[in-house]
Motif scaffolding. Structure first.
Motif, short mmCIF file in Angstrom:
data_model
loop_
_atom_site.label_atom_id
_atom_site.label_comp_id
_atom_site.label_asym_id
_atom_site.label_seq_id
_atom_site.Cartn_x
_atom_site.Cartn_y
_atom_site.Cartn_z
N HIS A 1 0.80 -1.22 0.00
CA HIS A 1 0.00 0.00 0.00
C HIS A 1 0.84 1.28 0.00
CE1 HIS A 1 -2.60 3.15 1.99
NE2 HIS A 1 -3.19 2.90 0.85
N THR A 2 1.72 1.40 0.95
CA THR A 2 2.52 2.63 1.05
C THR A 2 3.43 2.79 -0.17
OG1 THR A 2 2.51 2.50 3.46
CG2 THR A 2 4.20 3.88 2.44
N ARG A 3 4.08 1.71 -0.56
CA ARG A 3 5.00 1.78 -1.70
C ARG A 3 4.27 2.13 -3.00
NH1 ARG A 3 7.03 -2.10 1.75
NH2 ARG A 3 9.30 -2.04 2.12
N MET A 4 3.11 1.53 -3.21
CA MET A 4 2.37 1.83 -4.43
C MET A 4 1.77 3.23 -4.41
SD MET A 4 0.54 -1.81 -5.43
CE MET A 4 -0.30 -1.08 -6.83
N THR A 5 1.41 3.71 -3.24
CA THR A 5 0.93 5.08 -3.12
C THR A 5 2.02 6.07 -3.53
OG1 THR A 5 -0.58 4.46 -1.32
CG2 THR A 5 -0.05 6.80 -1.56
N GLU A 6 3.23 5.84 -3.02
CA GLU A 6 4.35 6.71 -3.37
C GLU A 6 4.69 6.63 -4.86
OE1 GLU A 6 7.40 5.34 -0.79
OE2 GLU A 6 6.60 6.34 1.01
N LEU A 7 4.66 5.41 -5.40
CA LEU A 7 4.98 5.22 -6.81
C LEU A 7 3.91 5.86 -7.70
CD1 LEU A 7 6.97 3.99 -8.80
CD2 LEU A 7 5.68 1.85 -8.69
N ASP A 8 2.67 5.77 -7.29
CA ASP A 8 1.60 6.42 -8.04
C ASP A 8 1.78 7.92 -8.09
OD1 ASP A 8 -1.42 6.10 -9.10
OD2 ASP A 8 -1.34 7.81 -7.73
N VAL A 9 2.15 8.50 -6.97
CA VAL A 9 2.40 9.94 -6.91
C VAL A 9 3.57 10.32 -7.82
CG1 VAL A 9 3.15 11.84 -5.43
CG2 VAL A 9 1.44 10.21 -4.60
N GLU A 10 4.62 9.49 -7.82
CA GLU A 10 5.79 9.78 -8.65
C GLU A 10 5.45 9.72 -10.14
OE1 GLU A 10 10.36 8.10 -9.31
OE2 GLU A 10 9.24 7.61 -7.48
N ILE A 11 4.71 8.70 -10.54
CA ILE A 11 4.32 8.58 -11.95
C ILE A 11 3.41 9.74 -12.34
CG2 ILE A 11 3.07 7.18 -13.64
CD1 ILE A 11 3.96 4.71 -12.11
#
Length: 460
Positions: A329-339
């Motif tokens: 959850h946390t990792r994908m949230t951060e990656l989504d923001v980056e993309i």
């Protein structure tokens, strides 16, 4: 005599049969593995299958290649032999209506509006999707010592839902390509995505393969392109829309719907109960080291979707889903923001208001298009059909050993259609603006190639 009312393209029937069954008199229906419509009289089913067998055998006298289509005034019949001894047949009702939109010349069956290549691709996709969930048809028979009961049950369960979702009138050249929409990223962001996928697979050894999708575009895939396109088509076109609709209805009916559970598109109903209902489907991957079934776990955070493939022999325990949720959850949230941040910095090139285009790379199945853009209004069916014919010509040239081609067509309605092929990359353009000279069209094509496909398409 009353005049026949106008009609649209529609599905007349769809069936699957095996030529090795039903040889005994009185048991001919045993060769039929699936038939739509399901309420069709058995005598009619047998007649349709018998006609198809006769057509296939008759055409074998003239060509080594199997029969793939039969044109008649009222119907279009498509044939596909997906596996040895198995045949899939789809019959379409040809639309009926005015011969011309400009001059009233009466009505007739409009066979010219049905592009065979388009609907042959529809039939091929039906098999590839069925194989994703059912597996190879022959393998199912072999597992039952030749008994067809299980295969009949599986095909009925799959196709009775699949055929309801067919939108035949929306099919076009993109259906023929059956490609994958890739997400363009800079090197840093792409490397970040790749490292994330590698970390997931290293942290969860049960995961054999992974696919990462962002906003219906493929970011990363560990699958063979043939498997990837089927999985991508299913997840983006069927699974995610159904999930979003279910979540919307759940939020409307109750305020206690946990967003934590909603992140699992496929998986458990609840991460707390000791006894839970697991909705993780099993899919068949045929282009991996050991072709077999895999559990498909799909996890979604905002616009980022991760598909994880776990061998079906493994038992999926509730603790695994809990660990995945805590890890992802946390990792994908951060990656989504980056993309998303990177995508905002990218300035899309301006679009010509009267121009539509589509790009396809034969080698990696990458597609990019502005063909179905709603801002440009409805597309002309006649022009889209012309694109398919131009593509057919390029396919013929490739079979003859020609890797490069460029074609300019001016239609009777004063529109321009351009097709360019180079190194197995194809680029098609529709210019709907009228009264343009060839010089003006050539300038528009060069500008579009430069702005949209810079670094991708290399004209000769």
């Amino acid at each position: 005599m009353a005049q026949k009312q106008p009609s649209k393209l529609s599905l007349r029937n769809f069936f699957v049969y095996n030529v090795n069954y039903g040889d005994t008199e009185g048991k001919e229906e045993e060769k039929i593995l699936f038939f739509h419509p399901r309420e069709t009289n058995i005598d009619v089913q047998m007649r349709e299958v018998g006609l198809s067998e006769a057509i296939v055998k008759f055409t074998e006298n003239f060509d080594e290649a199997p029969c793939d289509a039969l044109h008649s005034q009222k119907t279009r019949k498509l044939f596909l032999q997906p596996e040895k001894d198995f045949w899939m047949i789809m019959t379409l009702n040809v639309p009926y209506g005015p011969k011309s939109t400009e001059v009233m010349e009466g009505s007739d069956y409009l066979g010219h509006e049905v592009e065979t290549d388009v609907y042959r691709s529809v039939l091929t996709q039906a098999y590839s999707t069925a194989r994703l969930f059912v597996g190879p048809f022959q393998a199912v028979l072999d597992s039952q010592n030749g008994d067809t009961a299980l295969l009949v049950k599986k095909l009925d369960h799959f196709f009775k839902r699949y055929l309801l979702g067919l939108r035949l009138r929306d099919c076009d050249i993109l259906t023929v390509f059956d490609g994958i929409q890739f997400l363009p990223l800079d090197k840093t962001t792409f490397l970040r995505c790749q490292c994330f996928v590698n970390l997931v697979e290293a942290s969860f050894p049960l995961v054999a393969h992974s696919v990462l999708i962002y906003n219906n575009s493929l970011v990363w895939s560990g699958l063979n392109p043939d498997d990837a396109k089927v999985v991508f088509r299913y997840v983006s076109s069927n699974l995610l829309p159904s999930h979003l609709k279910a979540n919307y209805l759940a939020h409307r009916t109750t305020s206690n719907n946990s967003p934590r559970i909603a992140r699992f598109v496929t998986g458990p109903d609840c991460l707390i109960d000791l006894v839970y209902s697991d909705k993780t489907p099993k899919v068949y991957l045929g282009n991996v080291t050991q072709p077999s079934f895999f559990h498909l776990i799909v996890y979604k955070v905002v616009d980022l979707v991760l598909c994880l493939f776990v061998p079906s022999k493994e038992t999926l325990k509730l603790e695994l889903y809990r660990q995945l949720d805590a890890f992802l959850h946390t990792r994908m949230t951060e990656l989504d923001v980056e993309i998303n941040s990177y995508r905002k910095t990218v300035n899309d090139p301006p679009e010509a208001p009267d121009t539509r285009w589509v790009y396809f790379n034969t080698t990696n199945l990458a597609t990019k298009d502005m063909l179905r853009d709603k801002k440009k209004g409805p597309q002309s069916d006649a022009l889209v059909r012309a694109l398919v014919k131009l593509h057919q010509n390029h396919v013929r040239l490739m079979k003859e050993g020609n890797s490069s081609s460029e074609t300019y067509l001016r239609t009777s309605t004063d529109h321009w259609i351009i097709g360019r092929m180079s190194n197995f990359r194809q680029f098609y353009i529709l210019i709907e603006k009228k009264k343009l000279s060839l010089h003006e069209v050539d300038d528009a094509v060069k500008k579009l190639s430069e702005t949209q496909l810079r670094g991708i398409f290399f004209p000769t």
